[in-house]
Design a protein around this motif. Structure first.
Motif, PDB file in Angstrom:
ATOM      1  N   GLU A 128      90.274  36.133  36.752  1.00  0.00           N
ATOM      2  CA  GLU A 128      89.790  36.968  35.653  1.00  0.00           C
ATOM      3  C   GLU A 128      88.404  36.521  35.197  1.00  0.00           C
ATOM      4  N   GLU A 129      88.143  35.220  35.241  1.00  0.00           N
ATOM      5  CA  GLU A 129      86.851  34.697  34.806  1.00  0.00           C
ATOM      6  C   GLU A 129      85.714  35.219  35.686  1.00  0.00           C
ATOM      7  N   VAL A 130      85.930  35.227  36.980  1.00  0.00           N
ATOM      8  CA  VAL A 130      84.899  35.732  37.894  1.00  0.00           C
ATOM      9  C   VAL A 130      84.745  37.243  37.726  1.00  0.00           C
ATOM     10  N   LYS A 131      85.841  37.937  37.539  1.00  0.00           N
ATOM     11  CA  LYS A 131      85.760  39.384  37.299  1.00  0.00           C
ATOM     12  C   LYS A 131      84.977  39.672  36.027  1.00  0.00           C
ATOM     13  N   GLU A 132      85.204  38.874  34.988  1.00  0.00           N
ATOM     14  CA  GLU A 132      84.494  39.051  33.720  1.00  0.00           C
ATOM     15  C   GLU A 132      82.996  38.788  33.893  1.00  0.00           C
ATOM     16  N   ILE A 133      82.652  37.759  34.662  1.00  0.00           N
ATOM     17  CA  ILE A 133      81.233  37.484  34.930  1.00  0.00           C
ATOM     18  C   ILE A 133      80.600  38.675  35.649  1.00  0.00           C
ATOM     19  N   SER A 134      81.286  39.184  36.637  1.00  0.00           N
ATOM     20  CA  SER A 134      80.771  40.325  37.404  1.00  0.00           C
ATOM     21  C   SER A 134      80.556  41.546  36.517  1.00  0.00           C
ATOM     22  N   GLN A 135      81.524  41.824  35.652  1.00  0.00           N
ATOM     23  CA  GLN A 135      81.398  42.969  34.745  1.00  0.00           C
ATOM     24  C   GLN A 135      80.244  42.758  33.763  1.00  0.00           C
ATOM     25  N   ALA A 136      80.131  41.562  33.229  1.00  0.00           N
ATOM     26  CA  ALA A 136      79.058  41.273  32.278  1.00  0.00           C
ATOM     27  C   ALA A 136      77.699  41.368  32.950  1.00  0.00           C
ATOM     28  N   MET A 137      77.603  40.903  34.186  1.00  0.00           N
ATOM     29  CA  MET A 137      76.332  40.987  34.915  1.00  0.00           C
ATOM     30  C   MET A 137      75.915  42.442  35.131  1.00  0.00           C
ATOM     31  N   LYS A 138      76.875  43.300  35.397  1.00  0.00           N
ATOM     32  CA  LYS A 138      76.573  44.722  35.574  1.00  0.00           C
ATOM     33  C   LYS A 138      76.050  45.331  34.276  1.00  0.00           C
ATOM     34  N   LEU A 139      76.651  44.939  33.154  1.00  0.00           N
ATOM     35  CA  LEU A 139      76.194  45.450  31.860  1.00  0.00           C
ATOM     36  C   LEU A 139      74.785  44.972  31.543  1.00  0.00           C
ATOM     37  N   VAL A 140      74.498  43.725  31.838  1.00  0.00           N
ATOM     38  CA  VAL A 140      73.154  43.189  31.608  1.00  0.00           C
ATOM     39  C   VAL A 140      72.150  43.896  32.516  1.00  0.00           C
ATOM     40  N   ALA A 141      72.525  44.090  33.777  1.00  0.00           N
ATOM     41  CA  ALA A 141      71.620  44.732  34.738  1.00  0.00           C
ATOM     42  C   ALA A 141      71.306  46.174  34.353  1.00  0.00           C
ATOM     43  N   ALA A 142      72.201  46.801  33.617  1.00  0.00           N
ATOM     44  CA  ALA A 142      71.988  48.195  33.208  1.00  0.00           C
ATOM     45  C   ALA A 142      70.909  48.317  32.132  1.00  0.00           C
ATOM     46  N   ASP A 143      70.534  47.203  31.527  1.00  0.00           N
ATOM     47  CA  ASP A 143      69.503  47.194  30.492  1.00  0.00           C
ATOM     48  C   ASP A 143      68.334  46.343  30.983  1.00  0.00           C
ATOM     49  N   PRO A 144      67.237  46.988  31.437  1.00  0.00           N
ATOM     50  CA  PRO A 144      66.115  46.240  32.018  1.00  0.00           C
ATOM     51  C   PRO A 144      65.547  45.152  31.107  1.00  0.00           C
ATOM     52  N   ASP A 145      65.484  45.392  29.811  1.00  0.00           N
ATOM     53  CA  ASP A 145      64.969  44.357  28.901  1.00  0.00           C
ATOM     54  C   ASP A 145      65.893  43.138  28.867  1.00  0.00           C
ATOM     55  N   SER A 146      67.181  43.389  28.806  1.00  0.00           N
ATOM     56  CA  SER A 146      68.146  42.282  28.809  1.00  0.00           C
ATOM     57  C   SER A 146      68.059  41.508  30.116  1.00  0.00           C
ATOM     58  N   GLN A 147      67.975  42.225  31.213  1.00  0.00           N
ATOM     59  CA  GLN A 147      67.895  41.572  32.522  1.00  0.00           C
ATOM     60  C   GLN A 147      66.626  40.723  32.618  1.00  0.00           C
ATOM     61  N   ARG A 148      65.506  41.239  32.146  1.00  0.00           N
ATOM     62  CA  ARG A 148      64.242  40.502  32.189  1.00  0.00           C
ATOM     63  C   ARG A 148      64.330  39.231  31.352  1.00  0.00           C
ATOM     64  N   MET A 149      64.866  39.363  30.132  1.00  0.00           N
ATOM     65  CA  MET A 149      64.983  38.186  29.260  1.00  0.00           C
ATOM     66  C   MET A 149      65.895  37.128  29.886  1.00  0.00           C
ATOM     67  N   LEU A 150      67.008  37.561  30.452  1.00  0.00           N
ATOM     68  CA  LEU A 150      67.937  36.633  31.077  1.00  0.00           C
ATOM     69  C   LEU A 150      67.289  35.962  32.289  1.00  0.00           C
TER      70      LEU A 150
END
Length: 115
Positions: free
Chosen positions: A18-40
């Motif tokens: 579940e932890e890896v699945k949660e990381i994957s889902q969170a990464m997709k959400l971050v990637a959907a927002d270019p500003d968030s992805q850039r800051m990260l």
């Protein structure tokens, strides 16, 4: 029993956790927002640079550490990035626990407690 087969079983269990699945889902959400992805991405680059320096014995200044801490706090205000950080922390705890279990299984070889 083959230790390598067990290691591959553990790797598969981690991958399906579940932890890896949660990381994957969170990464997709971050990637959907270019500003968030850039800051990260910028934070990860700075974090990696500091870690590399530390590995060579070049300890960062107090100011550099405070700057990274503040950057982390600012990034954590972003709900998707905070979700990612929390999921990464949970996976890190699991990996530390697994490492501890493995090391404890070998402590008899060294006549005492391993740290």
């Amino acid at each position: 029993m083959n230790v390598y087969d067990k290691a591959h079983d553990l790797a598969a269990a981690l991958k399906d956790s579940e932890e890896v699945k949660e990381i994957s889902q969170a990464m997709k959400l971050v990637a959907a927002d270019p500003d968030s992805q850039r800051m990260l991405d910028e934070f990860r680059v700075r974090q990696n640079e500091l870690q590399q320096r530390m590995m060579t014995g070049d300890m960062p200044s107090q100011e550099e550490m405070e700057t990274m801490e503040k950057s982390f706090e600012v990034l954590s205000l972003n709900l998707n990035i905070r979700r990612l950080f929390e999921a990464e922390r949970r996976l890190s705890v699991i990996i530390e626990d697994v490492n501890k279990i493995i090391m404890e299984s070998l402590q008899h070889l060294y006549g005492g407690e391993l740290k």
